[in-house]
Design an enzyme around this catalytic site. Structure first.
Site, short mmCIF file in Angstrom:
data_model
loop_
_atom_site.label_atom_id
_atom_site.label_comp_id
_atom_site.label_asym_id
_atom_site.label_seq_id
_atom_site.Cartn_x
_atom_site.Cartn_y
_atom_site.Cartn_z
N ARG A 1 0.88 -1.17 0.00
CA ARG A 1 0.00 0.00 0.00
C ARG A 1 0.91 1.22 0.00
NH1 ARG A 1 -5.32 1.51 3.49
NH2 ARG A 1 -6.11 0.01 1.97
N HIS B 1 -7.42 0.61 -6.27
CA HIS B 1 -7.64 -0.22 -5.07
C HIS B 1 -8.33 -1.51 -5.52
CE1 HIS B 1 -7.90 -1.39 -1.04
NE2 HIS B 1 -8.81 -0.57 -0.57
N GLN C 1 -10.24 -4.10 -3.11
CA GLN C 1 -11.56 -3.70 -2.64
C GLN C 1 -12.65 -4.10 -3.63
OE1 GLN C 1 -12.35 -1.96 0.42
NE2 GLN C 1 -14.37 -2.72 -0.20
N ASP D 1 -17.26 7.13 -1.75
CA ASP D 1 -16.01 7.03 -0.98
C ASP D 1 -15.73 8.41 -0.40
OD1 ASP D 1 -13.54 6.18 0.02
OD2 ASP D 1 -12.52 6.25 -1.91
N CYS E 1 -16.29 1.61 0.60
CA CYS E 1 -15.13 0.79 0.99
C CYS E 1 -14.75 0.96 2.45
CB CYS E 1 -13.94 1.09 0.08
SG CYS E 1 -13.31 2.78 0.24
N ARG F 1 -13.62 -8.69 2.35
CA ARG F 1 -12.22 -8.47 1.98
C ARG F 1 -11.41 -9.73 2.29
NH1 ARG F 1 -10.10 -3.32 1.75
NH2 ARG F 1 -8.20 -4.39 1.07
#
Ligand code: CP
Ligand code: NVA
Length: 305
Positions: free
Chosen positions: A104, A131, A134, A219, A259, A287
């Site tokens: 990340r 991402h 996700q 988001d 998310c 996840r």
């Protein structure tokens, strides 16, 4: 040397992604029945976090343990990365010791450079532009609740950010139509959008974008690394909150996803986040299973890595 990385959703073809979602659903059922598969005995995953995380860290770390392997959490604060050791050197060294690496970080160039120098699969755990992990959980959650997403309409409300880019890529790979409602100046990357052809389009008005949508997604307005823009963004995005009125524009059985972490009263009203159409907690929990299927694919026996 051909190593299968997972840097964006475009790294796996649609058939493979479809199989992966099915396997994730199967692995969830197996674990819940007390029959956890352990295909990664003796394998290790290194996890580099240049940005904060709750879900990504815990799901990968717990996932590796459940699959029979182990995960190592590496932060720049206490590795040589924080003292300037080149990313290429770190990739060459780590990939001689572990079976997979999750990163990340901020720039996609860093991730790509790392992958080019790694002998083992590299997984994107979030960058400024994407991402993809996700989206595996989101597509799994949709499939569990509603079946096939092909031909459906998804409304993205808010920033043209890393999650929006991954929803654009998923529109290509999973075959849905994406409407993006973002204020001017906060559009997704033009090349990423163009690559989706007529699968994705910008519709400025959030109410129009949500009309008859099957899935509504949002988001945060300010992503990690944009904290100093918070106030300016609150003004720019004021009309882009997912409210009960916006959800009423959507199909009556539409789902809501986010998310997380969420900011109630900013990008989403608390009534929507906690409401009957919201599947955000299930989405977060998935996840674990979606990534377990990914880890099995990339790190398991017979994998390209
Ligand atoms: N959704 C997500 O990636 O959460 P974290 O930042 O907590 O990992
Ligand atoms: N767009 C958000 C997603 C967090 C999971 C960020 O990059 O901060």
């Amino acid at each position: 040397m051909s190593v299968q990385h997972f840097l964006t959703l475009l790294d796996l073809d649609p058939a493979r992604l479809h199989q992966l979602i099915q396997r994730a659903i199967e692995m969830k059922a197996l674990r819940q029945a007390g029959n956890q598969p352990t295909p990664l005995k003796g394998k290790t995953l290194a996890m580099i976090f240049d940005k904060s995380s709750t879900r990504t860290r815990v799901s990968f770390e717990a996932g590796m343990a459940q699959l029979g392997g182990a995960a190592l959490f590496l932060s720049p604060r206490d590795t040589q990365l924080g003292r300037g050791e080149p990313i290429e050197d770190t990739a060459r060294v780590l990939s001689r010791m572990v079976d997979g690496i999750m990163i990340r970080t901020f720039s996609d160039a860093t991730l790509e450079k790392f992958a080019e120098n790694s002998r083992v699969p590299v997984i994107n755990g979030l960058t400024d532009r994407f991402h993809p992990c996700q989206l595996l959980a989101d597509m799994m959650t949709w499939t569990e609740n509603r079946g096939e997403i092909r031909g459906k309409t998804v409304a993205w409300i808010g920033d043209g950010n890393n999650m929006c880019h991954s929803y654009i890529n998923a529109a290509i790979q999973f075959g849905y139509k994406l409407r993006i409602a973002c204020p001017e100046g906060y559009d997704p990357d033009a090349d990423i959008l163009a690559n989706a052809g007529d699968r994705a389009e910008i519709i400025r008005d959030p109410m129009a974008a949500a009309e008859n949508a099957d899935l509504v997604v949002t988001d945060v307005w300010a992503s990690m690394g944009q904290e100093e823009e918070q106030k300016i963004r609150e003004k720019a995005f004021a009309r882009y909150q997912v409210t009960p009125a916006l959800m009423q524009q959507a199909s009556p059985d539409a789902l809501f996803m986010h998310c997380l972490p969420a900011h109630r009263g900013e990008e989403v009203a608390a009534e929507v986040l906690e409401g009957p159409q919201s599947v955000v907690w299930e989405e977060a929990g998935n996840r674990l299973y979606a990534q377990n299927a990914l880890l099995e694919l990339l790190l398991g026996q017979g994998s390209a890595g």
